[in-house]
Enzyme design. Structure first.
Site, PDB file in Angstrom:
ATOM      1  N   CYS A  88      -2.901  -3.611   0.888  1.00 56.98           N
ATOM      2  CA  CYS A  88      -1.770  -2.690   0.736  1.00 56.98           C
ATOM      3  C   CYS A  88      -2.126  -1.262   1.137  1.00 56.98           C
ATOM      4  O   CYS A  88      -1.241  -0.413   1.178  1.00 56.98           O
ATOM      5  CB  CYS A  88      -1.270  -2.703  -0.705  1.00 56.98           C
ATOM      6  SG  CYS A  88      -0.899  -4.369  -1.272  1.00 56.98           S
ATOM      7  N   CYS A 215       7.747  -4.279 -12.066  1.00 60.09           N
ATOM      8  CA  CYS A 215       7.177  -4.743 -10.807  1.00 60.09           C
ATOM      9  C   CYS A 215       8.008  -4.224  -9.649  1.00 60.09           C
ATOM     10  O   CYS A 215       9.238  -4.281  -9.694  1.00 60.09           O
ATOM     11  CB  CYS A 215       7.193  -6.272 -10.746  1.00 60.09           C
ATOM     12  SG  CYS A 215       6.489  -7.066 -12.189  1.00 60.09           S
ATOM     13  N   LYS A 344       8.574   1.454  -6.421  1.00 57.17           N
ATOM     14  CA  LYS A 344       9.539   0.885  -7.350  1.00 57.17           C
ATOM     15  C   LYS A 344      10.921   0.845  -6.747  1.00 57.17           C
ATOM     16  O   LYS A 344      11.625  -0.139  -6.876  1.00 57.17           O
ATOM     17  CB  LYS A 344       9.547   1.706  -8.644  1.00 57.17           C
ATOM     18  CG  LYS A 344      10.366   1.093  -9.754  1.00 57.17           C
ATOM     19  CD  LYS A 344       9.709  -0.175 -10.270  1.00 57.17           C
ATOM     20  CE  LYS A 344      10.682  -1.061 -11.042  1.00 57.17           C
ATOM     21  NZ  LYS A 344      11.787  -1.580 -10.264  1.00 57.17           N
ATOM     22  N   HIS A 348       7.969  -2.757  -1.263  1.00 56.07           N
ATOM     23  CA  HIS A 348       6.628  -2.578  -0.696  1.00 56.07           C
ATOM     24  C   HIS A 348       6.439  -3.366   0.592  1.00 56.07           C
ATOM     25  O   HIS A 348       5.813  -4.436   0.584  1.00 56.07           O
ATOM     26  CB  HIS A 348       5.610  -2.994  -1.762  1.00 56.07           C
ATOM     27  CG  HIS A 348       4.177  -2.794  -1.363  1.00 56.07           C
ATOM     28  ND1 HIS A 348       3.748  -1.763  -0.558  1.00 56.07           N
ATOM     29  CD2 HIS A 348       3.076  -3.511  -1.676  1.00 56.07           C
ATOM     30  CE1 HIS A 348       2.440  -1.865  -0.392  1.00 56.07           C
ATOM     31  NE2 HIS A 348       2.004  -2.908  -1.054  1.00 56.07           N
TER      32      HIS A 348
END
Lengths: 404, 906
Positions: A88, A215, A344, A348
């Site tokens: 990431c 998440c 959030k 992502h």
């Protein structure tokens, strides 16, 4: 003797696509969307770009291997394009390549672009790697997902500092609610709706104590940056007082200490802690708590953000949860975190996230952050982390005004 | 002599209640009710015959030298591979030697007994010395058939050889008949079974007795030489009939285990054999018969060695470790008899690279990691470069087996996102004792039962089935031991132990360190009599030992006998760890001499170390504890101090002096949650090594004292001011008790020596003796001894209010104005039939009244019920009540005067 990167590289243009479940567009289109904005922002022509760094992580489910997909999408004139991947932290890794190329004097103007199209898999959540995780690793790694591995941070942190379950849930709920309040002001975010603490607490549990709203989601997106030296930037007509330069960019990678040696207590990120120290040193920052004006940290999960407050040396050890509850990291707090809404609210798209973070810091420094604008920010920090608490890559960058 | 040298078993933890099958499918097959008793054992989703075999074999190898095993047989009709030797996978999982012979015995229900007698024949030949025979089966059955009810899953393992034989093998007799009671073709999933009556009458009933009788004739023995007749037969009536036919009385018949597991296929004969061995006596004859396309009969005689085997699970332990389920759907899914939607996420690639498996077979199949020769770090996975950041040496790791190492849960989670057939997926970080850690899947547990710190055992499991390629992949998982009682934990606590270089102090320091406390190990390093300038050695060794266990500790070498030394010890704790929670005053020396030879130097030296030493360290430690609002202090007294011991006037004085120190310190510490207690230990240490005979010392391990010291040092301990004897596992409370006493003389008459003499017995009486927790209470009793309770009225007096009523009314008569700025608590202990205890708290201008006893009251009031009511209603004046002994006040007496101002009853 090496001298770091401080003030050697300026960002003259940035672009960021709208993030979200972009059923309307593929990776190629996302790259174009971000690139068009950046090139216009920079005020240069495509032929002025001399080399590019191209970040994608899960290429198996979108662009495939190699660099040509970027050359094709953007019709770049056979310039060097380096494919980057580092979990990431891929976005910051691409940025780092372009920045070092300019700072080394090898090139004048470089492009860093990150893109990820995750919504062609046909199911929710990050794609499962299975045996593509590695021929040996596959034979003994547990049946784990990111939520489950990061959830263990929470229980370790709570046990270490003797925090009650309710308190830790409240603290991480505050983190998510705060980010949503910020994302509601951002037209490029995937989720633009505020949520209440109660909604976060009531959300179904994914891996205790992480619930659905702890998440970040999976989404598509792209972001890019065009970089050059401050001298060339001014020759191109950019005003010295408006120049945003890179103060530091650092990486730290796990070596087995956390997961295989007997010391790590599971409650923080060894890599972030070390990377932060190196980053502040490179940037000449001695009191981050007072000097960092704003930051984007890798809020894949609310608990990641919470412990990162401490690993970035902004909160004292064991105090992050209290600082969060006291609003220290809210939009009107001492050091706003995720002012654009963070992972959030954006989701992502792995290769793009690191550059999206830098995009917001860049806009804020130039006073172009619209409804989200903070007052006179000095330093903006981005923290971009890939992997899991016990084995990961941490990338941190700091940007600010040239010479300041 | 050759025969069985060890045995083991494994039955999966899950047991399916047979009634659950009947409840689901009884509408379809009502006759199932006839066999729906009890439970059948059921593999977890990650178990198969190979994983069960590994578990049974590990059980069998307990206490045995597996490097001696030179052959391994695996017997089963349900092995995961038709061609890839399964016994070889088993041998790799057990990390046996490679220069051995292994074989799969398969294709018949008597493969287990055939494997066993073959192994015994090989041993007899002298060509091999130690053979491990493991039998296991997990048979697939169609839903709602009888066989689904009859069958169970399980494994058993038997080691045979010629050393330390527990059951001598005397011979076998085999029949081979192609009697096809059932068959399973090479491409079929299920057995095909013929008519039941034919099976019983022509199969079991004829062939088993033929084999048994054949053995009797061959060995020239009869049923009289058999104490246990062991043979599987899931037809209950037939089982009884065969036994009877052979002349076996009912108590000789080994139970077929239908109600508790069901018949476990090839494993069952050996499983029943293990059951027989577990309850056998030396001299017992065991006759084992296994039916399946013929029959094997084997005869054993149990030897004296049967009682010498190390403890193992065996059949008994395996049966006891169970979890009953009535979830029949789960049973069907775990066996892929139903095909629920798994989602696209489950399509992730699962191929295993054979080359990678070969290179890493010990690591993956055997859970073999590495231990660095340079720094001693145990690590998993093993690697070229040591994981210890301070080491990093290359090529220095020896094989290190983790499969039998004790481990604990360091962190864990229940994950509802991960693809699982039994959600949530549970996994976490496992920390191995002695070093090494690994993020692992957990199994055989429910999320709610798992706690951090819980012990786990390693279990070989099937990780993944690659159905497209027909490959089963294996690795180890952690099984939480949920019957664990959590240890009293000292994580996050900082402890100082003085005199911790040896003996008792060392035992305390090690145990505290092991349980997570950060320890300051203080030891001056002087001689037993305190002479010498001190050495670093003893403290350093203990610090190293604590660190080797994964704990944290620092050494301190100061002498407790000086104030500077004491301050430095506490400073060491504050510098290294930031606070002090626990102080164990243990440092001490001896200089025993009779009083006439007790020179001043010897007197003061002992007092200096024991008594002054405790003051020197306790004073700064108390301050640190007060700042934190928490503390646990232990003083070490001695039987010498409590009771007296010839030649130890100095020691006795010092030791009882410490009790005095505690008596007052406990009062001063009460409001800061600082508890002080004292132990009088008797153990083998430097101070006792020449005063006790060696045989006695052997039993007096200091570890027998550390248990109570750790308890008194823990947050759990709420007592303060108590003395405990601790000697080799014996514990008692010691206390200063005061007798009822007697009042002599009066205002006009001073008690004379003669009166003393004449009342001597009364003065000395300890009848009903009781302890006092502080001076005030005692002195008040002495000055105003309570009169005997007469037949006074039940608490109430006149005026209509009683004790209970007073407290109910208190909040309404509370004078908030007078309470401004006050923060006090009152404990009222009212005696008598209408009495009780009430706790009144006044803070922030508000009051609360709760029944019972509260913690750390500012002031304690004790009165009889009638007196109390009179006092409250103004009938009895406070000062008069006090001097008449009717009002007892403890704690802060001045604050008691607030009561009248705060609560206006008239």
């Amino acid at each position: 003797m090496s001298s770091g990167i401080r003030d050697k590289v300026a960002i003259i243009g940035m672009g960021c696509s709208r993030f979200g479940e972009r059923w309307d567009i593929g990776a190629e289109g996302l790259m174009v969307e971000a690139f068009q904005e950046a090139i216009a922002d920079a005020g240069i022509e495509k032929k002025d770009i001399q080399a590019a760094w191209y970040g994608v992580c899960m290429d198996e489910v979108n662009v495939g291997k190699g660099a040509p997909s970027m050359g094709l999408a953007l019709r770049l004139p056979n310039i060097p394009i380096s494919r980057m991947e580092n979990y990431c932290a891929t976005g910051t890794e691409a940025f780092r390549g372009a920045v070092y190329a300019v700072a080394s004097g090898a090139y004048d103007i470089c492009l860093a672009l990150g893109v990820e199209k995750l919504k062609d898999t046909g199911y929710g959540g990050l794609p499962a790697w299975g045996s593509t995780a590695g021929t040996l690793v596959w034979q003994f790694f547990p049946n784990a997902t990111a939520p489950g591995l990061f959830a263990q941070l929470a229980s370790a942190y709570a046990a270490k500092f003797k925090i009650k379950n309710d308190d830790i849930k409240q603290a991480i709920a505050h983190v998510s609610a705060k980010s949503h309040a910020n994302g509601a002001l951002n037209p490029k975010a995937h989720l633009q709706k505020a949520v209440t603490i109660d909604q976060v607490l009531a959300a179904p549990i994914i891996a205790w104590p992480l619930g659905l709203f702890d998440c970040c989601g999976v989404s598509d997106g792209s972001a890019c940056a065009i970089v050059t030296t401050p001298e060339i930037a001014q020759k191109l007509g950019k005003k010295k007082k408006d120049l945003v330069t890179v103060k530091a960019v650092q990486l730290a990678v796990s070596n087995g200490y956390e997961g295989g040696f007997n010391e790590w207590d599971g409650a923080n990120f060894v890599t972030t802690d070390k990377c932060a120290a190196a980053t502040y040193k490179e940037a000449g920052i001695t009191n981050p708590r007072e000097e960092i004006s704003m930051f984007e940290c890798h809020d894949c999960f609310s608990i990641t953000e919470l412990v990162t407050y401490e690993d970035l040396h902004l909160s004292e050890r064991g105090q992050a949860w209290k600082d969060a509850l006291n609003g220290m990291y809210d939009r009107d707090g001492k050091i706003p975190a995720q002012i654009d809404g963070g992972l959030k609210c954006f989701g992502h798209p792995i290769g793009a996230s690191g550059l999206r973070m830098i995009y917001e810091m860049y806009l804020q420094l130039q006073g172009r952050a619209d409804k989200r604008q903070l007052e006179n920010p000095r330093y903006g920090l981005t923290h971009n982390l890939g992997g899991f608490p016990h084995q990961n890559v941490c990338a941190i960058s700091i940007v600010g005004k040239y010479g300041k | 002599m050759i025969g069985i040298t060890s045995y083991g078993a494994y039955i999966p933890r899950l047991r399916l209640d047979r009634m659950a099958i009947y409840q689901s499918m009884g509408w379809f097959a009502p006759a199932l009710i006839s066999v729906a008793q009890g439970e059948r054992s059921m593999c977890n989703y990650d178990e198969d015959s190979l994983t069960m075999a590994v578990a049974a074999a590990m059980d069998c190898l307990i206490g045995k030298d597996k490097t001696k095993v030179d052959a391994g047989y695996l017997c089963s009709t349900s092995l995961p591979f038709l061609d890839r030797q399964n016994a070889g996978i088993l041998a790799t999982a057990l990390n046996l030697r490679s220069d051995i012979n292994t074989a799969d015995f398969t294709s018949s229900q008597r493969a287990g007994t055939t494997g066993l007698l073959t192994a015994l024949d090989v041993i007899k030949s002298g060509n091999r010395k130690s053979i491990l025979v493991t039998a296991s089966d997990k048979r697939q059955t169609r839903p709602a058939g009888f066989y689904e009810m009859w069958f169970g899953d399980g494994a058993a393992s038997v080691l045979v050889g010629d050393e330390d034989v527990v059951a001598e093998f005397l011979g076998s007799y085999s029949l081979t008949y192609d009697f096809v009671d059932h068959y399973r073709g090479s491409k079929s999933e299920f057995d095909y079974t013929w008519e039941e009556r034919w099976l019983r009458e022509e199969g079991y009933a004829k062939i088993i007795p033929e084999a048994v009788n054949g053995l009797f004739k061959k060995l020239n023995i009869t049923m009289n030489d058999v104490q246990k007749l062991v043979f599987p037969c899931f037809f209950k009536a037939e089982h009884r009939a065969i036994g009877k036919k052979l002349g076996a009385t009912p108590e000789k018949m080994a139970d077929t285990l239908h109600e508790v597991t069901g018949e476990t296929g090839v494993a069952h004969a050996l499983l029943m054999l293990v059951g027989a061995l577990e309850t056998a006596k030396p001299g017992d004859g065991i006759l084992l018969a296994g039916f399946g396309q013929g029959c094997d009969a084997l005869y054993f005689k149990v030897t004296e060695n049967i009682g010498k085997l190390a403890e193992r699970a065996g059949l008994k332990g395996s049966l006891a470790n169970k979890k009953t389920t009535d979830n029949y759907m789960k049973f069907l899914k775990f066996r892929d008899l139903i095909d629920p939607e798994m989602g696209i996420r489950a399509e992730a690639p699962v191929q295993t690279a054979m080359t990678a498996l070969w290179r890493n077979r010990k690591m993956v199949l055997g859970l073999v990691g590495g231990k660095c020769r340079k720094c001693g770090t145990a690590q998993y996975p093993p690697a070229d470069l040591c994981v210890n950041p301070a080491c990093g040496h290359m090529g220095t790791q020896d094989d290190y087996e983790f499969a039998n190492v004790k481990a604990r849960v360091r962190s864990f989670t229940g994950d509802l996102l991960a693809v699982s057939v039994d959600p949530p997926a549970i996994y976490g970080m496992v920390q191995f004792e002695g070093g090494g850690r690994l993020m692992m899947d957990f199994t055989d547990s429910e999320l709610n039962d798992i706690k951090t710190g819980m012990p786990v055992k390693m279990s070989f499991r099937r990780r993944v089935v690659d159905t497209a390629r027909g490959f089963s992949q294996y690795f180890w998982k952690a099984v939480p031991q949920t019957d664990w009682i959590p240890e009293i934990d000292f994580q996050g606590r900082v402890a100082i132990v003085t005199g911790a270089g040896g003996g008792l102090g060392r035992a305390y320091a090690l145990e505290l360190g092991r349980r997570g406390a950060k320890v300051v190990v203080n030891d001056f390093g002087g001689a037993r009599d305190g002479s010498g300038s001190g050495t670093a050695g003893p403290a350093d060794v203990v610090v190293a030992d604590i660190k080797a266990m994964g704990g944290e500790a620092v050494a301190n070498y100061d002498n407790v006998a000086t104030p500077e030394g004491g301050q430095n010890i506490v400073k060491t704790a504050l510098d290294a760890f930031g606070k002090v929670d626990i102080l164990i005053n243990n440092a001490g020396i001896l200089r025993d001499k009779g009083i006439l030879k007790m020179e001043p130097e010897n007197w003061s030296a002992v007092l200096s170390v024991h008594l002054n030493g405790a003051y020197n360290v306790t004073r700064p430690a108390f301050e640190a504890m007060r700042n934190n609002g928490y503390g646990r202090i232990i003083m070490t007294t001695s039987a010498a101090g409590l009771y007296g011991n010839f030649g130890q006037t100095n020691y006795s004085s010092a030791k009882l002096g410490l009790v005095g120190f505690m008596n007052t310190l406990k009062l001063e510490g009460a409001k800061y949650n600082i508890k002080v207690n004292t132990i009088a230990p008797i153990a083998a240490s430097r101070l006792t090594e020449d005063v006790m005979p060696p045989e006695m010392l052997e039993k007096m391990n200091p570890d027998y004292v550390s248990g109570i010291v750790l308890y008194l040092s823990s947050e759990d301990c709420k007592d303060s001011g108590n003395i405990f004897n601790a000697a080799a596992g014996f514990y008692s409370r010691a206390a200063i008790l005061t007798g009822p006493g007697v009042m002599l003389g009066d205002d006009k008459h001073v008690p004379t020596p003669e009166m003393i003499r004449d009342n001597w017995e009364k003065i000395n009486s300890l009848e009903g003796a009781k302890p006092y927790t502080e001076l005030n209470m005692a002195v008040m009793d002495f000055l105003t001894p309570p009169k005997a309770n007469g037949g006074e009225a039940t608490g109430g007096g006149g005026g209509g209010i009683d004790v209970k009523g007073v407290f109910e009314k208190m909040p309404s008569v509370f004078n908030a104005a007078a309470a401004a700025g006050k923060d006090v608590t009152f404990q009222f202990n009212i005696s008598g039939p209408a009495g009780g205890d009430w706790f009144v708290a006044v803070k922030d201008g508000a009051c609360s009244v709760t029944a019972g006893k509260g913690e750390n009251p500012t002031t304690t009031i004790g009165m009889a019920d009638t007196d109390f009511v009179d006092l409250i209603t103004g009938k009895l004046d406070g000062m008069k009540a006090f001097s008449a002994g009717k009002l007892k006040v403890g704690g802060d007496m001045m604050k008691s005067q607030l009561i009248g101002k705060l609560f206006k009853f008239n």
